[in-house]
Motif scaffolding. Structure first.
Motif, mmCIF file in Angstrom:
data_model
loop_
_atom_site.group_PDB
_atom_site.id
_atom_site.type_symbol
_atom_site.label_atom_id
_atom_site.label_comp_id
_atom_site.label_asym_id
_atom_site.label_seq_id
_atom_site.Cartn_x
_atom_site.Cartn_y
_atom_site.Cartn_z
ATOM 1 N N ILE A 1 0.576 -1.129 0.336
ATOM 2 C CA ILE A 1 0.164 0.253 0.164
ATOM 3 C C ILE A 1 0.677 1.533 -0.002
ATOM 4 O O ILE A 1 0.693 2.130 -0.508
ATOM 5 C CB ILE A 1 -1.019 0.051 1.208
ATOM 6 C CG1 ILE A 1 -2.186 -1.506 0.610
ATOM 7 C CG2 ILE A 1 -1.541 1.322 1.605
ATOM 8 C CD1 ILE A 1 -3.155 -1.350 2.048
ATOM 9 N N PHE A 2 1.823 1.517 0.900
ATOM 10 C CA PHE A 2 3.236 1.999 0.865
ATOM 11 C C PHE A 2 3.195 2.246 -0.317
ATOM 12 O O PHE A 2 3.121 3.643 -1.454
ATOM 13 C CB PHE A 2 3.813 1.935 1.942
ATOM 14 C CG PHE A 2 4.897 3.092 1.895
ATOM 15 C CD1 PHE A 2 4.978 4.577 2.105
ATOM 16 C CD2 PHE A 2 6.293 3.012 1.213
ATOM 17 C CE1 PHE A 2 6.342 5.456 2.001
ATOM 18 C CE2 PHE A 2 7.373 3.624 1.456
ATOM 19 C CZ PHE A 2 7.775 4.926 1.265
ATOM 20 N N PHE A 3 4.027 1.954 -1.350
ATOM 21 C CA PHE A 3 4.559 1.600 -2.668
ATOM 22 C C PHE A 3 3.542 2.107 -3.516
ATOM 23 O O PHE A 3 3.513 3.250 -4.329
ATOM 24 C CB PHE A 3 4.912 0.218 -3.232
ATOM 25 C CG PHE A 3 5.368 0.326 -4.532
ATOM 26 C CD1 PHE A 3 6.441 1.071 -5.079
ATOM 27 C CD2 PHE A 3 4.832 -0.367 -5.186
ATOM 28 C CE1 PHE A 3 6.876 0.873 -6.021
ATOM 29 C CE2 PHE A 3 4.974 -0.410 -6.895
ATOM 30 C CZ PHE A 3 6.592 0.176 -6.845
ATOM 31 N N GLY A 4 2.172 2.166 -3.444
ATOM 32 C CA GLY A 4 1.165 2.368 -4.194
ATOM 33 C C GLY A 4 0.614 3.861 -4.134
ATOM 34 O O GLY A 4 1.118 4.666 -5.110
ATOM 35 N N LEU A 5 0.924 4.518 -3.057
ATOM 36 C CA LEU A 5 0.775 5.550 -2.026
ATOM 37 C C LEU A 5 1.448 6.491 -3.222
ATOM 38 O O LEU A 5 1.396 7.529 -3.402
ATOM 39 C CB LEU A 5 0.279 5.736 -0.567
ATOM 40 C CG LEU A 5 -0.764 5.580 -0.654
ATOM 41 C CD1 LEU A 5 -0.892 5.466 1.292
ATOM 42 C CD2 LEU A 5 -1.759 6.595 -0.594
ATOM 43 N N ASP A 6 3.198 6.412 -2.699
ATOM 44 C CA ASP A 6 4.072 7.207 -3.041
ATOM 45 C C ASP A 6 4.248 6.922 -4.752
ATOM 46 O O ASP A 6 4.142 7.808 -5.596
ATOM 47 C CB ASP A 6 5.398 5.671 -2.956
ATOM 48 C CG ASP A 6 6.580 7.223 -3.112
ATOM 49 O OD1 ASP A 6 6.581 8.419 -3.834
ATOM 50 O OD2 ASP A 6 7.933 6.428 -3.524
ATOM 51 N N THR A 7 3.700 5.480 -5.498
ATOM 52 C CA THR A 7 3.503 5.739 -7.147
ATOM 53 C C THR A 7 2.700 6.681 -7.305
ATOM 54 O O THR A 7 2.956 7.291 -8.472
ATOM 55 C CB THR A 7 3.396 3.852 -7.390
ATOM 56 O OG1 THR A 7 4.533 3.874 -7.094
ATOM 57 C CG2 THR A 7 3.570 4.357 -8.990
ATOM 58 N N LEU A 8 1.493 6.607 -7.321
ATOM 59 C CA LEU A 8 0.709 7.295 -7.553
ATOM 60 C C LEU A 8 0.396 8.418 -6.903
ATOM 61 O O LEU A 8 -0.426 9.677 -8.128
ATOM 62 C CB LEU A 8 -1.332 7.138 -6.680
ATOM 63 C CG LEU A 8 -1.527 5.650 -6.837
ATOM 64 C CD1 LEU A 8 -2.871 5.721 -5.858
ATOM 65 C CD2 LEU A 8 -2.805 5.987 -8.250
ATOM 66 N N LEU A 9 1.514 9.423 -5.924
ATOM 67 C CA LEU A 9 1.293 10.723 -5.378
ATOM 68 C C LEU A 9 2.746 11.240 -6.018
ATOM 69 O O LEU A 9 2.142 12.723 -6.320
ATOM 70 C CB LEU A 9 1.480 10.754 -3.779
ATOM 71 C CG LEU A 9 0.730 10.612 -2.965
ATOM 72 C CD1 LEU A 9 0.850 10.240 -1.578
ATOM 73 C CD2 LEU A 9 -0.386 11.243 -3.080
ATOM 74 N N TYR A 10 3.266 10.509 -6.242
ATOM 75 C CA TYR A 10 4.349 11.411 -7.394
ATOM 76 C C TYR A 10 4.215 12.255 -8.544
ATOM 77 O O TYR A 10 4.338 13.542 -8.796
ATOM 78 C CB TYR A 10 5.493 10.641 -7.718
ATOM 79 C CG TYR A 10 6.835 10.334 -8.601
ATOM 80 C CD1 TYR A 10 7.785 11.409 -7.779
ATOM 81 C CD2 TYR A 10 6.923 10.843 -9.796
ATOM 82 C CE1 TYR A 10 8.592 12.064 -8.554
ATOM 83 C CE2 TYR A 10 8.613 11.302 -10.058
ATOM 84 C CZ TYR A 10 8.817 12.232 -9.456
ATOM 85 O OH TYR A 10 9.564 12.806 -10.362
ATOM 86 N N PRO A 11 3.115 11.519 -9.453
ATOM 87 C CA PRO A 11 2.837 12.589 -10.645
ATOM 88 C C PRO A 11 1.629 13.319 -9.964
ATOM 89 O O PRO A 11 1.797 14.607 -10.638
ATOM 90 C CB PRO A 11 2.614 11.182 -11.537
ATOM 91 C CG PRO A 11 2.149 10.014 -11.433
ATOM 92 C CD PRO A 11 3.119 10.170 -9.850
ATOM 93 N N LEU A 12 1.253 13.065 -9.085
ATOM 94 C CA LEU A 12 0.320 14.693 -8.809
ATOM 95 C C LEU A 12 1.465 15.539 -8.712
ATOM 96 O O LEU A 12 0.567 17.000 -8.698
ATOM 97 C CB LEU A 12 -0.412 13.895 -7.666
ATOM 98 C CG LEU A 12 -1.945 12.917 -8.592
ATOM 99 C CD1 LEU A 12 -2.540 12.273 -6.993
ATOM 100 C CD2 LEU A 12 -2.410 13.139 -9.595
ATOM 101 N N ILE A 13 1.631 15.524 -7.269
ATOM 102 C CA ILE A 13 2.783 16.480 -7.129
ATOM 103 C C ILE A 13 3.814 16.798 -7.686
ATOM 104 O O ILE A 13 3.856 18.231 -8.624
ATOM 105 C CB ILE A 13 3.646 15.382 -5.749
ATOM 106 C CG1 ILE A 13 2.856 15.261 -5.085
ATOM 107 C CG2 ILE A 13 5.129 16.794 -6.187
ATOM 108 C CD1 ILE A 13 3.295 14.441 -3.797
ATOM 109 N N VAL A 14 4.064 16.255 -9.010
ATOM 110 C CA VAL A 14 4.729 17.223 -10.023
ATOM 111 C C VAL A 14 4.101 17.727 -10.544
ATOM 112 O O VAL A 14 4.735 19.253 -11.590
ATOM 113 C CB VAL A 14 5.853 15.935 -10.905
ATOM 114 C CG1 VAL A 14 5.963 16.448 -12.369
ATOM 115 C CG2 VAL A 14 6.764 15.507 -10.154
ATOM 116 N N GLY A 15 2.733 17.241 -11.095
ATOM 117 C CA GLY A 15 1.742 17.855 -11.871
ATOM 118 C C GLY A 15 0.993 19.878 -11.436
ATOM 119 O O GLY A 15 1.082 20.873 -11.816
ATOM 120 N N ALA A 16 1.335 19.672 -10.091
ATOM 121 C CA ALA A 16 0.625 20.615 -9.149
ATOM 122 C C ALA A 16 2.014 21.422 -9.265
ATOM 123 O O ALA A 16 1.387 23.000 -9.491
ATOM 124 C CB ALA A 16 0.781 19.948 -7.722
ATOM 125 N N ALA A 17 3.409 20.995 -9.210
ATOM 126 C CA ALA A 17 4.477 21.900 -8.705
ATOM 127 C C ALA A 17 5.119 22.190 -10.452
ATOM 128 O O ALA A 17 4.891 23.808 -10.409
ATOM 129 C CB ALA A 17 5.824 21.300 -8.777
#
Length: 111
Positions: free
Chosen positions: A32-48
């Motif tokens: 679950i941790f790996f999945g969260l990290d994998t999902l959050l990374y592109p969201l954070i890059v896009g938001a930035a």
């Protein structure tokens, strides 16, 4: 050995060995941790990127410059921010999994 006997032995091992339940809980939590990290990374890059674009096109002000700096920092450190947020969320997930699979849901009670 029949499948019924094997199934009974596996169920008995699950019930008798908290180490097996704890390892299972940890493996699920890590997934679950790996999945969260994998999902959050592109969201954070896009938001930035969106923040950098929106602050660059607007009239310069001290608030916009600060927001632009934060957006730039967020983009440069997206992997670390993603890992941190995923880890923070996973603390609650792992606590629940340990209570559910290892110690019992009644251990969550705080009063």
């Amino acid at each position: 050995m029949s499948t019924a006997v094997i199934k009974t032995q596996l169920i008995q091992a699950w019930q008798d060995q908290p180490a097996i339940r704890f390892a299972t809980s940890g493996i699920i939590g890590n997934g679950i941790f790996f999945g969260l990290d994998t999902l959050l990374y592109p969201l954070i890059v896009g938001a930035a990127k969106e923040l950098v674009t929106s602050t660059a096109s607007a009239s310069p002000s001290s608030k916009r410059r600060v927001l632009g700096s934060v957006a730039k920092w967020l983009g440069e450190n997206a992997a670390s921010v993603s890992f941190f947020v995923a880890y923070l969320l996973d603390i609650f997930v792992q606590h629940f999994l340990n209570a559910w699979l290892v110690f019992g849901l009644d251990t969550i009670r705080t009063r």
